[in-house]
Design a protein around this motif. Structure first.
Motif, PDB file in Angstrom:
ATOM      1  N   LYS A 219       7.780   6.243   7.798  1.00 43.02           N
ATOM      2  CA  LYS A 219       7.776   5.526   7.338  1.00 43.02           C
ATOM      3  C   LYS A 219       7.838   3.877   7.979  1.00 43.02           C
ATOM      4  CE  LYS A 219       9.642   5.927   2.810  1.00 43.02           C
ATOM      5  NZ  LYS A 219       8.400   5.936   2.043  1.00 43.02           N
TER       6      LYS A 219
ATOM      7  N   GLY B 203       5.661   0.757   6.534  1.00 44.00           N
ATOM      8  CA  GLY B 203       6.506   0.441   6.061  1.00 44.00           C
ATOM      9  C   GLY B 203       6.188  -1.191   7.036  1.00 44.00           C
TER      10      GLY B 203
ATOM     11  N   ASP C 280      -0.213  -6.277   2.156  1.00 43.40           N
ATOM     12  CA  ASP C 280      -0.065  -5.046   1.660  1.00 43.40           C
ATOM     13  C   ASP C 280       0.676  -4.047   2.490  1.00 43.40           C
ATOM     14  OD1 ASP C 280       0.192  -5.679  -1.473  1.00 43.40           O
ATOM     15  OD2 ASP C 280      -1.852  -5.589  -1.464  1.00 43.40           O
ATOM     16  N   ARG C 281       1.332  -3.372   2.724  1.00 41.88           N
ATOM     17  CA  ARG C 281       2.112  -3.012   3.683  1.00 41.88           C
ATOM     18  C   ARG C 281       1.785  -1.185   3.674  1.00 41.88           C
ATOM     19  NH1 ARG C 281       7.382  -5.245   5.760  1.00 41.88           N
ATOM     20  NH2 ARG C 281       7.145  -6.962   4.872  1.00 41.88           N
TER      21      ARG C 281
ATOM     22  N   ASP D 105       2.547   2.977   3.887  1.00 40.62           N
ATOM     23  CA  ASP D 105       3.422   3.450   3.687  1.00 40.62           C
ATOM     24  C   ASP D 105       3.171   5.165   4.312  1.00 40.62           C
ATOM     25  OD1 ASP D 105       6.131   4.539   2.613  1.00 40.62           O
ATOM     26  OD2 ASP D 105       5.641   4.262   0.583  1.00 40.62           O
TER      27      ASP D 105
ATOM     28  N   ILE E 201      -0.726   6.002   3.322  1.00 40.39           N
ATOM     29  CA  ILE E 201      -1.176   5.252   2.258  1.00 40.39           C
ATOM     30  C   ILE E 201      -0.994   3.548   2.735  1.00 40.39           C
ATOM     31  CG2 ILE E 201       0.702   5.829   0.971  1.00 40.39           C
ATOM     32  CD1 ILE E 201      -0.049   6.463  -1.248  1.00 40.39           C
TER      33      ILE E 201
ATOM     34  N   ARG F 140      -1.574   0.294  -0.467  1.00 31.78           N
ATOM     35  CA  ARG F 140      -2.236  -0.251  -1.582  1.00 31.78           C
ATOM     36  C   ARG F 140      -2.198   1.084  -2.334  1.00 31.78           C
ATOM     37  NH1 ARG F 140      -5.842  -5.626  -0.949  1.00 31.78           N
ATOM     38  NH2 ARG F 140      -5.116  -7.018  -0.544  1.00 31.78           N
ATOM     39  N   GLY F 141      -1.685   2.092  -2.560  1.00 32.60           N
ATOM     40  CA  GLY F 141      -1.604   3.403  -3.543  1.00 32.60           C
ATOM     41  C   GLY F 141      -2.911   4.062  -3.111  1.00 32.60           C
ATOM     42  N   VAL F 142      -3.585   3.182  -2.591  1.00 35.49           N
ATOM     43  CA  VAL F 142      -5.353   4.517  -1.729  1.00 35.49           C
ATOM     44  C   VAL F 142      -4.875   5.706  -0.764  1.00 35.49           C
ATOM     45  CG1 VAL F 142      -7.462   4.754  -1.662  1.00 35.49           C
ATOM     46  CG2 VAL F 142      -6.179   2.935  -2.919  1.00 35.49           C
ATOM     47  N   ARG F 143      -5.146   6.393  -0.962  1.00 30.73           N
ATOM     48  CA  ARG F 143      -4.487   7.035   0.418  1.00 30.73           C
ATOM     49  C   ARG F 143      -5.189   7.675   1.297  1.00 30.73           C
ATOM     50  NH1 ARG F 143      -0.956  13.238  -0.534  1.00 30.73           N
ATOM     51  NH2 ARG F 143       0.170  12.354  -2.128  1.00 30.73           N
TER      52      ARG F 143
ATOM     53  N   PHE G 197     -10.255   6.274   3.547  1.00 31.96           N
ATOM     54  CA  PHE G 197      -9.796   5.912   3.273  1.00 31.96           C
ATOM     55  C   PHE G 197     -10.110   5.229   1.655  1.00 31.96           C
ATOM     56  CE2 PHE G 197      -8.024   1.731   1.669  1.00 31.96           C
ATOM     57  CZ  PHE G 197      -6.803   1.979   1.217  1.00 31.96           C
TER      58      PHE G 197
ATOM     59  N   ALA H 261      -9.656   5.453  -4.292  1.00 30.62           N
ATOM     60  CA  ALA H 261      -9.077   6.473  -4.224  1.00 30.62           C
ATOM     61  C   ALA H 261     -10.075   7.884  -4.627  1.00 30.62           C
ATOM     62  CB  ALA H 261      -7.846   6.952  -4.698  1.00 30.62           C
TER      63      ALA H 261
ATOM     64  N   SER I 127      -6.266  14.114  -4.633  1.00 34.70           N
ATOM     65  CA  SER I 127      -6.094  14.142  -3.058  1.00 34.70           C
ATOM     66  C   SER I 127      -5.206  15.379  -3.773  1.00 34.70           C
ATOM     67  CB  SER I 127      -5.321  13.528  -2.661  1.00 34.70           C
ATOM     68  OG  SER I 127      -4.118  12.558  -3.833  1.00 34.70           O
TER      69      SER I 127
END
Lengths: 359, 351
Positions: B56, B60, B67-68, B70, B130, B132-135, B181, B328, B331
C-alpha cells in the motif's frame, strides 16, 4: 468538521472528478465539481488504514470511492467511525514509539537468535524418533563431500577395536571408513551413527586416544547435536520466510549471511559440550583425559601437514573437495575447515588438562 | 488533485506522462519497523498485514497523471494463503526426512503445481491493484500457463539452457498479454531476440570477469613465486570478495536488463510504457543498497527499497494517448492462496 478535498471515482471509469467530502450526523456528503451531490450512509463507509504520505481511499457501495491525500482530515473523520486507528498507526505516528519499536525488535531478534531458537531446537531434538536419525545418517554417509570408502584396516583389528569402544558405550551404528577428502577425522552423523576414519585409527598411538575421540563423537550423538543443528537451520528458514516475506530480492540474500555465521558459532558451542562430555566419561572410566589432549594435538598437526601438501600438489587428491567448496586454489583448506568448526585446539587442550585433576 | 507535467511528444502524437514516486525512506522506516515488531510479537501472523501495508505504501506513493495507485488486498486472505504455504513446506520437509522417495514424489508434485500457483498469484496481485478506481486483472488460464511455465521450461532443460531465453520470452508473453486494466488488455512487444541478447550480455560479462580474475591470479602467482612467498597473502583473500561482488553485480545486471526490456515493450491500447534505466546507475544503486543494508544489519533496508523504486519510477513513463477512457470490468474476489504459495517457495513472480 471541514471538508476533505479529493477525487471521486465512480468505479467504472478511469476518469475522476474533483470534489469534497463532508460529514453529517448519520451520512457523508460528496460534492463533485459539477455541483452534484452524493449522500452516503455512514454505516456504508469503509476507510482503509491511512499510511503517512499515501492517499486514503474511502469506499462505499458498488466500487465507488473518494480518494484524498488529507491524512490529518482522515484521522479526524475516523474518530466518528467505528474502529478507528489501529495499533500500527499509533506506534508509527510518534518518533518516540518508533524508537521503542526499533529497540524492541532488535532485542527480540537477538533474544530469539541467542536463546529462543537454540532452546526450542534442544527440546525438539529429543523427540525425533531413532528411525529419522538413522535416515539422516544414511543421507550424510553417502554424500560425495565426505568421499567415504570401505575401511582398509585389517578386519581382526576392526573387530577388536569395535568391541573395545562399544564396551564403554553402545551406539546403533559405528562405522570405520577410509576417506581421502577428510583425512584423519571422526564424525557424528546423527544420534545413531558415528564414523571413524582409517587415518585417525593410524594416527592414534593408543586405544585410549581413540576412546577419547569416540566419547567426543558419542557426546555429539547422545546430545543430539546434529538433530539440533538441522532443527535450528529449519527454524531460521521458516522464521526468515515469515519475517522477510516482504523484503524480497537482495534482502533475502543478505539475511542468510548472519544465519550461516550464527550456525558456525553454534557448532563451536557443540564442540565444547562434546569435549566436556568426553572428559566426564573418561574420568568415569578411570582413564586420563590427557589422551584426549594428545590426540587433539596430533589431529591439528595432521591437518596442518595436509594443508601444506595441498599447496604443493594442488592437482591431486584434495581437488574434488576444493572444487566443491569453491576454494581459491591456494590450499589451506583442510586446516581452515577444521578450525572453522572447532574452537582453537590450544583452548580445547587447556580446558581438558584443567580437568585432569578434578577440583 | 495535483497535476503532473504533461508534455507533448510531437513525433509520436502522444503525450509523455511520467511516473512520479513520492515515498521517502524515513516514512517507510516507520511503517517497516512496526511491521517487523508486530510480526515478531505475533509469531508471524501479522506478516499478512505487514505485506498489505508495505505494498500500500509503495503503490500509494506512485503517481501517474495526477492520481495514485492503491493496493487493496485483504490481509486475512493473505494470511490463509501463508498458513497453507507453511503447512505444505512443513509436510514437504518432514516427508523428506522420513523417506527420500516420498520427498522426491512430493517435490515433483509441487513442481507440477507451479503453473497453478503462478496463475493464482498473478490473478490475486492484479485484482487487488487499482488506479483511478479501476482494477487491474489477470485472465490467463491455468491450462495455458502449463505451456510457458512447464513445456517451455522443459524445452530449456532439454536444450541444456540454450532454449532458456526463449522460455523466458514465452513466460513474459503469457504474463503481460493476460493482464488487463479494467477491460483493456496489455500486450508485450518484446521479441525472443531481446531475451537472447540479455543472456549473451550476462554470460559474456561472467566469462570476461572470470578470465580477468584468472589473469590477475596468474600474474600474482608468478610474482609471489619470484619473490619467494608461498602464495598465501592479502590478494587471494580480497580477490575472492571482489569476485563475489562481481558475481552479484552480474545478477543485478540481469535484473536491470530484464526490467529495461520488459518495461519498454508493454502497450495498453496505444498507451506505451517506456523507460530509460541506465544499467550502470541501476546496478550501482542495487549494489550500494546491498552493501549498506549488510553493514547496518538490515536497518538501511527501508531507505534502500525507496531508493530503488524511486530510481525506477523516475525513469519510467507512458507515451499516453488517452488515460481517461478506461472502463472497469465486473470483478470477483480472488483468494490469496496462489500468491502466498508463490512467495513461500520463492518463485520470484512479478512483472
Amino acid at each position: 468538521m471541514t471538508a476533505l478535498q479529493g477525487t471521486y471515482f465512480d468505479g467504472s471509469r478511469s476518469q475522476g472528478k474533483l470534489g469534497s467530502l463532508t460529514l453529517r450526523s448519520v451520512s457523508a456528503i460528496v460534492t463533485v465539481e459539477d455541483g452534484s451531490q452524493i449522500s452516503i450512509n455512514l454505516s456504508e463507509l469503509k476507510v482503509t488504514a491511512p499510511l503517512p504520505g499515501t492517499p486514503t481511499r474511502i469506499t462505499w457501495g458498488d466500487q465507488q470511492s473518494f480518494v484524498t491525500l488529507d491524512y490529518e482530515g482522515v484521522r479526524t473523520l475516523w474518530r466518528s467511525l467505528p474502529g478507528g486507528p489501529g495499533w500500527a498507526e499509533r506506534v508509527q505516528r510518534r518518533l518516540s514509539t518508533v524508537v521503542v519499536a526499533l529497540l524492541l525488535s532488535v532485542t527480540l531478534l537477538a533474544g530469539l537468535a541467542i536463546w529462543g531458537v537454540p532452546a526450542g531446537a534442544a527440546r525438539l531434538a529429543y523427540t525425533i524418533p531413532a528411525e529419522i536419525s538413522q535416515q539422516m545418517a544414511n543421507l550424510t554417509i553417502n554424500h560425495v563431500f565426505l568421499d567415504l570408502d570401505s575401511s582398509n584396516i585389517d578386519t581382526g583389528r576392526q573387530r577388536e577395536l569395535r568391541r573395545y569402544l562399544l564396551s564403554f558405550e553402545k551406539i546403533p551404528q559405528l562405522e570405520f571408513r577410509s576417506s581421502r577428502a577428510i583425512g584423519a577425522n571422526a564424525l557424528a552423523l546423527s544420534a545413531t551413527t558415528v564414523v571413524i576414519t582409517d587415518d585417525l585409527i593410524e594416527l592414534a598411538e593408543t586405544d585410549e586416544e581413540l576412546l577419547a575421540v569416540y566419547f567426543h563423537e558419542y557426546g555429539h550423538a547422545h546430545l543430539r547435536h546434529v538433530e539440533q543443528k538441522v532443527l535450528r537451520a529449519s527454524a531460521w528458514l521458516v522464521f526468515l520466510t515469515v519475517v522477510t516475506g516482504d523484503l524480497g530480492g537482495v534482502g533475502e540474500l543478505l539475511l542468510t549471511i548472519p544465519v550461516s555465521i550464527g550456525l558456525s558459532a553454534y557448532s563451536r558451542e557443540f564442540e565444547r559440550e562434546a569435549d566436556n562430555y568426553a572428559v566426564d566419561r573418561l574420568l568415569e572410566a578411570g582413564i586420563s583425559p590427557e589422551y584426549m589432549a594428545t590426540i587433539l594435538e596430533k589431529l591439528e598437526d595432521h591437518h596442518m601437514a595436509r594443508s601444506e601438501d595441498s599447496d604443493e600438489e594442488s592437482e591431486s587428491v584434495d581437488r574434488k573437495l576444493s572444487d566443491m567448496k569453491e576454494r581459491s586454489g591456494n590450499g589451506g583448506g583442510s586446516l581452515i575447515n577444521y578450525l572453522n568448526s572447532h574452537p582453537p585446539t590450544g583452548e580445547r587442550t587447556a580446558f581438558i588438562r584443567s580437568r585432569v585433576r578434578p577440583r | 488533485m495535483e497535476e503532473t507535467t504533461v508534455t507533448t511528444d510531437s513525433a509520436t502524437q502522444r503525450s509523455i506522462t511520467p511516473f512520479v514516486f513520492h515515498g521517502n525512506g524515513a516514512d517507510y522506516f516507520r511503517i517497516w519497523i512496526v511491521n517487523l515488531l508486530f510480526t515478531i510479537l505475533t509469531l508471524g501472523i501479522y506478516s499478512a498485514w505487514a505485506k498489505v501495508r508495505t505494498k500500500k505504501y509503495f503503490y500509494g506513493n506512485t503517481e501517474l497523471a495526477g492520481d495514485r495507485f492503491d493496493y487493496i488486498a485483504s490481509p486475512i486472505a493473505i494470511l490463509k494463503g501463508r498458513l497453507i504455504a507453511v503447512a505444505l513446506l512443513l509436510i514437504y520437509s518432514l516427508a523428506g526426512a522420513f523417506s527420500s522417495l516420498l520427498g522426491f514424489v512430493l517435490g515433483l508434485t509441487l513442481f507440477l503445481c507451479i503453473p497453478v500457483i503462478v496463475v493464482a498469484a498473478l490473478r490475486f496481485n492484479a485484482n487487488n491493484s487499482i488506479w483511478r478506481g479501476v482494477r487491474f486483472g489477470f485472465d490467463g488460464s491455468i491450462l495455458q500457463a502449463y505451456k510457458p511455465y512447464f513445456l517451455w521450461l522443459l524445452f530449456a532443460l532439454v536444450t541444456l539452457g540454450l532454449g532458456y531465453p526463449h522460455a523466458r520470452y514465452k513466460i513474459n508473453q503469457y504474463n503481460i498479454n493476460h493482464h488487463r486494466f479494467g477491460q483493456a488488455h496489455s500486450y508485450s512487444t518484446a521479441t525472443s531476440g531481446g531475451f537472447y541478447l540479455i543472456a549473451l550480455i550476462c554470460v559474456g560479462a561472467f566469462f570476461a570477469t572470470f578470465i580477468l580474475y584468472f589473469c590477475v591470479m596468474f600474474i600474482y602467482g608468478l610474482l609471489s613465486t619470484a619473490i619467494g612467498m608461498n602464495g598465501q597473502g592479502f590478494l587471494p583473500a580480497i580477490s575472492i570478495a571482489i569476485f563475489m561482488l562481481v558475481y552479484i553485480a552480474i545478477i543485478l545486471l540481469y535484473q536491470a536488463l530484464y526490467f529495461r526490456l520488459v518495461f519498454n515493450n508493454i502497450e495498453v491500447v496505444e498507451n506505451r510504457l517506456r523507460n530509460n534505466i541506465s544499467l550502470y546507475v541501476y546496478v550501482m544503486i542495487l549494489l550500494t543498497n546491498f552493501l549498506l543494508t549488510l553493514v547496518t544489519l538490515g536497518i538501511y533496508h527501508p531507505w534502500a527499497a525507496v531508493r530503488r523504486v524511486r530510481y525506477l519510477q523516475s525513469n519510467l513513463w507512458i507515451e499516453a494517448q488517452d488515460l481517461n477512457a478506461f472502463t472497469a470490468r465486473e470483478s470477483d474476489n480472488i483468494a490469496a492462496r496462489g500468491e502466498e504459495l508463490g512467495e513461500a517457495f520463492d518463485l520470484g513472480i512479478g512483472i
